[in-house]
Design a protein around this motif. Structure first.
Motif, PDB file in Angstrom:
ATOM      1  N   ILE A   1      49.653  57.422  42.240  1.00 22.24           N
ATOM      2  CA  ILE A   1      48.783  56.294  42.556  1.00 22.24           C
ATOM      3  C   ILE A   1      48.985  55.229  41.480  1.00 22.24           C
ATOM      4  O   ILE A   1      48.863  55.516  40.287  1.00 22.24           O
ATOM      5  CB  ILE A   1      47.311  56.721  42.638  1.00 22.24           C
ATOM      6  CG1 ILE A   1      47.111  57.697  43.810  1.00 22.24           C
ATOM      7  CG2 ILE A   1      46.400  55.506  42.809  1.00 22.24           C
ATOM      8  CD1 ILE A   1      45.749  58.319  43.891  1.00 22.24           C
ATOM      9  N   VAL A   2      49.295  54.004  41.902  1.00 22.09           N
ATOM     10  CA  VAL A   2      49.550  52.903  40.972  1.00 22.09           C
ATOM     11  C   VAL A   2      48.723  51.694  41.401  1.00 22.09           C
ATOM     12  O   VAL A   2      48.207  51.638  42.518  1.00 22.09           O
ATOM     13  CB  VAL A   2      51.050  52.544  40.914  1.00 22.09           C
ATOM     14  CG1 VAL A   2      51.876  53.728  40.446  1.00 22.09           C
ATOM     15  CG2 VAL A   2      51.541  52.063  42.281  1.00 22.09           C
ATOM     16  N   HIS A   3      48.632  50.712  40.511  1.00 22.70           N
ATOM     17  CA  HIS A   3      47.728  49.582  40.745  1.00 22.70           C
ATOM     18  C   HIS A   3      48.409  48.257  40.463  1.00 22.70           C
ATOM     19  O   HIS A   3      49.278  48.157  39.587  1.00 22.70           O
ATOM     20  CB  HIS A   3      46.484  49.724  39.865  1.00 22.70           C
ATOM     21  CG  HIS A   3      45.709  50.973  40.131  1.00 22.70           C
ATOM     22  ND1 HIS A   3      46.043  52.179  39.557  1.00 22.70           N
ATOM     23  CD2 HIS A   3      44.640  51.204  40.945  1.00 22.70           C
ATOM     24  CE1 HIS A   3      45.196  53.112  39.991  1.00 22.70           C
ATOM     25  NE2 HIS A   3      44.347  52.541  40.825  1.00 22.70           N
ATOM     26  N   ILE A   4      47.958  47.242  41.233  1.00 24.50           N
ATOM     27  CA  ILE A   4      48.389  45.874  41.010  1.00 24.50           C
ATOM     28  C   ILE A   4      47.145  45.025  40.740  1.00 24.50           C
ATOM     29  O   ILE A   4      46.023  45.523  40.794  1.00 24.50           O
ATOM     30  CB  ILE A   4      49.168  45.312  42.225  1.00 24.50           C
ATOM     31  CG1 ILE A   4      48.283  45.328  43.483  1.00 24.50           C
ATOM     32  CG2 ILE A   4      50.456  46.093  42.434  1.00 24.50           C
ATOM     33  CD1 ILE A   4      48.911  44.646  44.694  1.00 24.50           C
ATOM     34  N   GLY A   5      47.340  43.743  40.452  1.00 25.75           N
ATOM     35  CA  GLY A   5      46.218  42.859  40.159  1.00 25.75           C
ATOM     36  C   GLY A   5      45.345  42.583  41.373  1.00 25.75           C
ATOM     37  O   GLY A   5      45.772  42.751  42.520  1.00 25.75           O
ATOM     38  N   GLN A   6      44.129  42.151  41.102  1.00 30.42           N
ATOM     39  CA  GLN A   6      43.172  41.852  42.162  1.00 30.42           C
ATOM     40  C   GLN A   6      43.211  40.357  42.498  1.00 30.42           C
ATOM     41  O   GLN A   6      43.549  39.527  41.642  1.00 30.42           O
ATOM     42  CB  GLN A   6      41.762  42.229  41.711  1.00 30.42           C
ATOM     43  CG  GLN A   6      41.306  41.483  40.453  1.00 30.42           C
ATOM     44  CD  GLN A   6      39.914  41.861  40.014  1.00 30.42           C
ATOM     45  OE1 GLN A   6      39.075  42.212  40.820  1.00 30.42           O
ATOM     46  NE2 GLN A   6      39.660  41.785  38.711  1.00 30.42           N
ATOM     47  N   PRO A   7      42.836  39.975  43.717  1.00 25.82           N
ATOM     48  CA  PRO A   7      42.864  38.559  44.111  1.00 25.82           C
ATOM     49  C   PRO A   7      41.607  37.818  43.661  1.00 25.82           C
ATOM     50  O   PRO A   7      40.807  37.342  44.475  1.00 25.82           O
ATOM     51  CB  PRO A   7      42.955  38.636  45.635  1.00 25.82           C
ATOM     52  CG  PRO A   7      42.214  39.895  45.980  1.00 25.82           C
ATOM     53  CD  PRO A   7      42.523  40.865  44.857  1.00 25.82           C
ATOM     54  N   HIS A   8      41.420  37.715  42.361  1.00 22.28           N
ATOM     55  CA  HIS A   8      40.212  37.137  41.765  1.00 22.28           C
ATOM     56  C   HIS A   8      40.555  35.730  41.296  1.00 22.28           C
ATOM     57  O   HIS A   8      41.035  35.525  40.174  1.00 22.28           O
ATOM     58  CB  HIS A   8      39.766  38.015  40.603  1.00 22.28           C
ATOM     59  CG  HIS A   8      38.374  37.726  40.102  1.00 22.28           C
ATOM     60  ND1 HIS A   8      37.785  36.492  40.229  1.00 22.28           N
ATOM     61  CD2 HIS A   8      37.467  38.516  39.474  1.00 22.28           C
ATOM     62  CE1 HIS A   8      36.583  36.529  39.707  1.00 22.28           C
ATOM     63  NE2 HIS A   8      36.358  37.744  39.247  1.00 22.28           N
ATOM     64  N   TYR A   9      40.302  34.749  42.148  1.00 25.96           N
ATOM     65  CA  TYR A   9      40.719  33.382  41.868  1.00 25.96           C
ATOM     66  C   TYR A   9      40.100  32.830  40.595  1.00 25.96           C
ATOM     67  O   TYR A   9      40.775  32.169  39.787  1.00 25.96           O
ATOM     68  CB  TYR A   9      40.360  32.486  43.054  1.00 25.96           C
ATOM     69  CG  TYR A   9      40.711  31.035  42.852  1.00 25.96           C
ATOM     70  CD1 TYR A   9      42.041  30.628  42.729  1.00 25.96           C
ATOM     71  CD2 TYR A   9      39.716  30.065  42.781  1.00 25.96           C
ATOM     72  CE1 TYR A   9      42.368  29.292  42.541  1.00 25.96           C
ATOM     73  CE2 TYR A   9      40.035  28.726  42.599  1.00 25.96           C
ATOM     74  CZ  TYR A   9      41.365  28.348  42.474  1.00 25.96           C
ATOM     75  OH  TYR A   9      41.685  27.025  42.277  1.00 25.96           O
ATOM     76  N   ALA A  10      38.808  33.102  40.353  1.00 30.27           N
ATOM     77  CA  ALA A  10      38.140  32.548  39.173  1.00 30.27           C
ATOM     78  C   ALA A  10      38.762  33.060  37.881  1.00 30.27           C
ATOM     79  O   ALA A  10      38.809  32.345  36.882  1.00 30.27           O
ATOM     80  CB  ALA A  10      36.649  32.888  39.207  1.00 30.27           C
ATOM     81  N   GLN A  11      39.266  34.277  37.890  1.00 27.79           N
ATOM     82  CA  GLN A  11      39.866  34.857  36.685  1.00 27.79           C
ATOM     83  C   GLN A  11      41.357  34.592  36.565  1.00 27.79           C
ATOM     84  O   GLN A  11      41.878  34.403  35.464  1.00 27.79           O
ATOM     85  CB  GLN A  11      39.628  36.375  36.653  1.00 27.79           C
ATOM     86  CG  GLN A  11      38.251  36.792  36.197  1.00 27.79           C
ATOM     87  CD  GLN A  11      38.166  38.292  35.947  1.00 27.79           C
ATOM     88  OE1 GLN A  11      39.135  39.029  36.123  1.00 27.79           O
ATOM     89  NE2 GLN A  11      36.995  38.747  35.534  1.00 27.79           N
TER      90      GLN A  11
END
Length: 472
Positions: A188-198
């Motif tokens: 299980i691996v992870h990518i960035g989240q679609p958090h426009y403000a950050q």
């Protein structure tokens, strides 16, 4: 102080005695138990509609629907009666050994009717965590049957929440959870989240949506497409802070999954059953996933129940090629839980609560939260259906990217949450982001009442922060 309203009638409770027993015997989830022992738990004793009463008689607006789940509101006698009748008739039987029960059959049929067209099959669990555990087993079994057993890796996102079991917490992308218990598990691996403000400084929201979706393609190419089994995501990230992606994000995610023949999983444990103004959040995002996990709103939390809606691509492979699928739970399709869900869904349908969110209360919540953005502490506010969030900032900026934020060590969100609880509204803090997800039965007038209390508590928080020297 805006005093919480007190109940007209109230059974007598010995709050301190209950708190002592709670501290002595009840280990709460996601809790600093030493801190709770000093403070004592708040004892909730009754609910009706959008309101809760504690053991001291205080009435509180439940701005979080329990834990994102009490969609139909508290005090639904017909759900209680459906549960009682089923317990009197057949309180339990399992779905192993080629057996079934009437409520499980009826609920699976109804869910197939409510779900997007590609979903005709349901696998039942008792929670969202179990549903996401099932995803890990099911997608790997699918690729095994397809002759590609090496496709084991599931891609998720940082700051996502997919449950707290070993597999669910691994799928989630929260550092605090991964720091305990040797997580994530392999594969299980992870990518960035679609958090426009950050993350979206220098881009329009539309540009950022495509950019953030591109992180999935980068990770697929890094790992090798023939190694990747699935991508999982919440349409709107709930526990991560009500992170609403740009409209360009999900269609691009779907395009990438299709390009590399990767299964797409929509975690609808929070977003399902009307929360976003559609039966399932993927419909609002205009994507067709292969699998949908659900829980919470399916019974409005009255009885634990979860599951996986299995799309035709996966279901037909499991049925036609599969043999035994060696996975399941004692309580899969529990007849009492299914009876509760059937009555809960009847309420949502007959009272048109999903449509009400889309056309009436969702837009009113959006307008109300936009008004809260004028408060000196609020950097920006946003909503989607009946979820909303606002960011607490030390200094406002011209854009969401120009605000000056508080030092996380000051726990400003928790300070604000304390004022909320003390003044009759439950609002959750995720860092310095304050979020709500009220029951779907909330009225426009009750949204106004909730917003009035929120604004008062923001004022109290500002006074508190000034006294601590954290704002000017």
């Amino acid at each position: 102080m805006l005093a919480p309203q007190r109940a007209a009638r109230q059974e007598a409770f010995d709050t301190q005695a209950l708190q002592r027993l709670d501290s002595a015997h009840f280990l709460h989830p996601f809790t600093d138990h030493a801190a709770l022992r000093k403070r004592g738990a708040r004892v909730m004793v009754r609910g009706q509609g959008i309101y809760l009463w504690d053991s001291e008689g205080n009435r509180v607006i439940d701005g979080m629907s329990g834990l994102w789940c009490v969609n139909a509101g508290y005090g639904r006698t017909s759900i209680s009666q459906a549960v009682y009748q089923q317990m009197e008739t057949l309180p339990f039987y399992n779905s192993f050994f080629n057996t079934t029960t009437v409520p499980a059959v009826r609920l699976a049929t109804l869910l197939a009717e409510l779900a997007p067209p590609q979903f005709e099959h349901v696998f039942f669990t008792s929670s969202g965590s179990e549903a996401n555990d099932t995803i890990v087993r099911m997608v790997r079994r699918y690729w095994d049957l397809m002759g590609q057993p090496q496709r084991q890796v599931i891609i998720s996102r940082r700051n996502a929440y997919h449950g707290s079991t070993m597999a669910g917490a691994s799928l989630g992308g929260m550092d605090g959870m991964h720091a305990q218990g040797g997580l994530p598990i392999p594969g299980i691996v992870h990518i960035g989240q679609p958090h426009y403000a950050q993350e979206g400084q220098g881009m329009t929201e539309a540009e950022f949506g495509l950019h953030a979706a591109g992180w999935l393609e980068q990770k697929i190419l890094e790992l090798g497409p023939d190694q990747v089994a699935a991508f999982i995501g919440e349409p709107v990230q709930g526990a991560g802070g009500v992170i609403i992606p740009p409209v360009t994000y999900w269609p691009e995610i779907k395009r990438i999954c299709d390009k590399y023949d990767i299964l797409l999983v929509s975690d609808e444990v929070i977003c399902g059953f009307g929360r976003l103004g559609t039966w399932f959040g993927c419909e609002l995002m205009q994507v067709q996933p292969d699998l949908i996990t659900f829980a919470k709103g399916v019974t409005s939390g009255y009885v634990p129940l979860g599951g996986v809606l299995v799309g035709s691509r996966v279901a037909q492979t499991l049925i036609e090629k599969g043999g035994d699928f060696n996975h399941g739970f004692t309580y899969s399709g529990h007849p009492v839980a299914c009876a509760a869900a059937l009555e809960n869904l009847r309420i949502l349908i007959e009272e048109k609560l999903v449509e009400k969110v889309a056309l009436e209360t969702g837009p009113h919540l959006a307008a109300t939260f936009a008004g809260l953005a004028s408060h000196p502490l609020v950097g920006h506010a946003e909503s989607c259906g009946l979820v909303a969030g606002l960011n607490l900032v030390r200094r406002k900026g011209d854009t969401v990217h120009d605000c000056e934020h508080f030092d996380s060590a000051h726990a400003v969100g928790m300070i604000c949450r304390g004022h909320m609880f003390d003044n009759g509204v439950i609002m959750r803090a995720v860092g310095d982001r304050m979020i709500v997800a009220p029951p779907l039965v909330i009225t426009k007038e009750q949204i106004d009442e909730m917003a009035e209390r929120i604004r008062f508590c923001l004022d109290q928080t500002l006074i508190d922060l000034r006294s601590r020297g954290l704002v000017g």
